[in-house]
Design a protein around this motif. Structure first.
Motif, PDB file in Angstrom:
ATOM      1  N   TYR A  25      -8.656  11.245  -2.719  1.00 20.59           N
ATOM      2  CA  TYR A  25      -7.353  10.636  -2.471  1.00 20.59           C
ATOM      3  C   TYR A  25      -6.563  11.361  -1.380  1.00 20.59           C
ATOM      4  CZ  TYR A  25      -7.717   7.372  -6.348  1.00 20.59           C
ATOM      5  OH  TYR A  25      -8.106   6.345  -7.166  1.00 20.59           O
ATOM      6  N   ARG A  28      -8.166  10.050   1.938  1.00 20.26           N
ATOM      7  CA  ARG A  28      -8.254   8.588   2.054  1.00 20.26           C
ATOM      8  C   ARG A  28      -6.878   8.020   2.372  1.00 20.26           C
ATOM      9  NH1 ARG A  28      -7.354   4.807  -2.072  1.00 20.26           N
ATOM     10  NH2 ARG A  28      -8.355   2.766  -1.749  1.00 20.26           N
ATOM     11  N   THR A  31      -2.759   2.956   0.638  1.00 24.34           N
ATOM     12  CA  THR A  31      -2.598   1.520   0.879  1.00 24.34           C
ATOM     13  C   THR A  31      -1.158   1.109   0.606  1.00 24.34           C
ATOM     14  OG1 THR A  31      -4.889   1.109   0.214  1.00 24.34           O
ATOM     15  CG2 THR A  31      -3.404  -0.779   0.250  1.00 24.34           C
ATOM     16  N   SER A  33       1.831  -2.040   0.785  1.00 18.31           N
ATOM     17  CA  SER A  33       1.955  -3.502   0.746  1.00 18.31           C
ATOM     18  C   SER A  33       2.562  -4.048   2.032  1.00 18.31           C
ATOM     19  CB  SER A  33       2.818  -3.929  -0.451  1.00 18.31           C
ATOM     20  OG  SER A  33       4.119  -3.349  -0.359  1.00 18.31           O
ATOM     21  N   ALA A  89      -0.470   3.709   8.264  1.00 18.19           N
ATOM     22  CA  ALA A  89      -1.048   4.253   7.036  1.00 18.19           C
ATOM     23  C   ALA A  89      -1.270   5.753   7.191  1.00 18.19           C
ATOM     24  CB  ALA A  89      -2.367   3.552   6.729  1.00 18.19           C
ATOM     25  N   THR A  91      -2.537   9.545   4.907  1.00 19.81           N
ATOM     26  CA  THR A  91      -3.179  10.081   3.707  1.00 19.81           C
ATOM     27  C   THR A  91      -2.118  10.767   2.857  1.00 19.81           C
ATOM     28  OG1 THR A  91      -3.645  12.231   4.699  1.00 19.81           O
ATOM     29  CG2 THR A  91      -5.285  10.490   5.038  1.00 19.81           C
TER      30      THR A  91
END
Length: 328
Positions: A25, A28, A31, A33, A89, A91
């Motif tokens: 996590y 990565r 995400t 919305s 985006a 991490t």
């Protein structure tokens, strides 16, 4: 002994699993919305509270993993309050860096050269990113709140682009613009040319505001300043339309008439000698410098050529010919 070894092995496996999960996590991308994503961290928020605020805003899938990561990296007490905006985006590790380094969302507000103080206030009031604390305050009350010693606000704020965190109060921006003008004005005044017809930096600011309104092309600014300074030295009337327009205030309908030039007001430089009592706009640094370092010329007149530049003349006869050529 075998039981202890098994327990240690289980603990090690769980630790490795937890570490791999967190590591997954951490590297990565999260995400979201929607982008850009805005969220706020309130002043005094604990690590747990801040993580919860980010989760509720949609910046985190859960709060506990962020809390654990911050504690593992020794940053649990470094979360900074403010308004944040994520444009791409990131991490979880990058998000932690953003909120511990205080990379808050920056809004910007531009103060335009030549604006009046009323135009400045109207633009502040219309900006939704600014907290409006001065709406009900008078001009004198605003000056008192920002620590200004002057009696009038006109001309006292430096035209520039100011960056701020969303939710900043308008008085804070007014204070910054005022202090910035004071720094530029006082430095320019200390470095001024000799033998200028000004008794104070404030008088120079008044003329700089006129130069700001009268200059159509930047390269003419030093000459425009020189014309007004030459007229002041000779005791001539300044005869500049922008001061008359300023004196008319809301009565000016966009068309300056002969009767307006004859109607006496403190700002009518056709009927009153010397400079008006206050600046008539917010002058930029270029106009201040031109006023305190005017061009070397004997010109006493200028007229617009119609392309943004001006034609300068030393005598009235030359000026009348220029008016006939460029205006009639």
């Amino acid at each position: 002994m075998r039981v202890i070894k098994r327990l240690l092995l289980i603990v090690m496996l769980m630790a490795m699993l937890l570490a791999s999960t967190i590591g997954y996590y951490v590297i990565r991308p999260l995400t979201f919305s929607t982008l850009p994503l805005e969220f706020s961290l309130k002043q005094g928020s604990s690590l747990k509270t801040a993580a919860l605020q980010m989760q509720q805003a949609g910046a985190l899938p859960n709060d506990w993993m962020f809390v654990l990561l911050a504690r593992m990296l020794g940053k649990s007490t470094q979360i900074q309050a403010g308004n944040y905006e994520l444009e791409t985006a990131v991490t979880m590790l990058q998000l932690l860096a953003i909120v511990t380094e205080g990379q808050t969302a920056q809004s910007k507000f531009s103060v335009i050269e030549g604006w009046t103080f009323n135009q400045f206030r109207a633009a502040l009031n219309a900006n939704p990113a600014i907290r409006h604390d001065s709406v009900a305050l008078s001009e004198s009350e605003i000056l008192q709140r920002i620590g200004a010693m002057e009696a009038y606000a006109e001309g006292q704020f430096f035209p520039d682009t100011y960056y701020f965190v969303k939710g900043t109060g308008d008085l804070a921006l007014l204070t910054r613009a005022y202090k910035t003008m004071q720094v530029h004005l006082q430095k320019s005044w200390q470095d001024r040319a000799s033998d200028l017809p000004f008794k104070s930096a404030y008088e120079a600011l008044i003329l700089a505001s006129i130069v700001e309104k009268e200059t159509g092309q930047a390269s003419d600014r030093g000459m425009v300043a020189a014309v007004f300074i030459n007229r002041l030295r000779k005791g001539m009337l300044l005869q500049t339309d922008p001061t008359v327009i300023y004196g008319l205030g809301e009565n000016f309908d966009g068309n300056l008439r002969k009767r307006d030039l004859l109607a006496d007001t403190p700002y009518n430089t056709y009927t009153r000698a010397g400079m008006p009592p206050t600046p008539i706009a917010l002058p930029g640094l270029a106009s201040i410098l031109a006023t305190l370092h005017p061009a070397s010329t004997d010109a006493l007149y200028f007229v617009a050529r119609g392309n943004g530049s001006s034609q300068f003349s030393n005598t009235l006869n030359e000026h009348n010919n220029a008016v006939n050529r460029y205006q009639k």
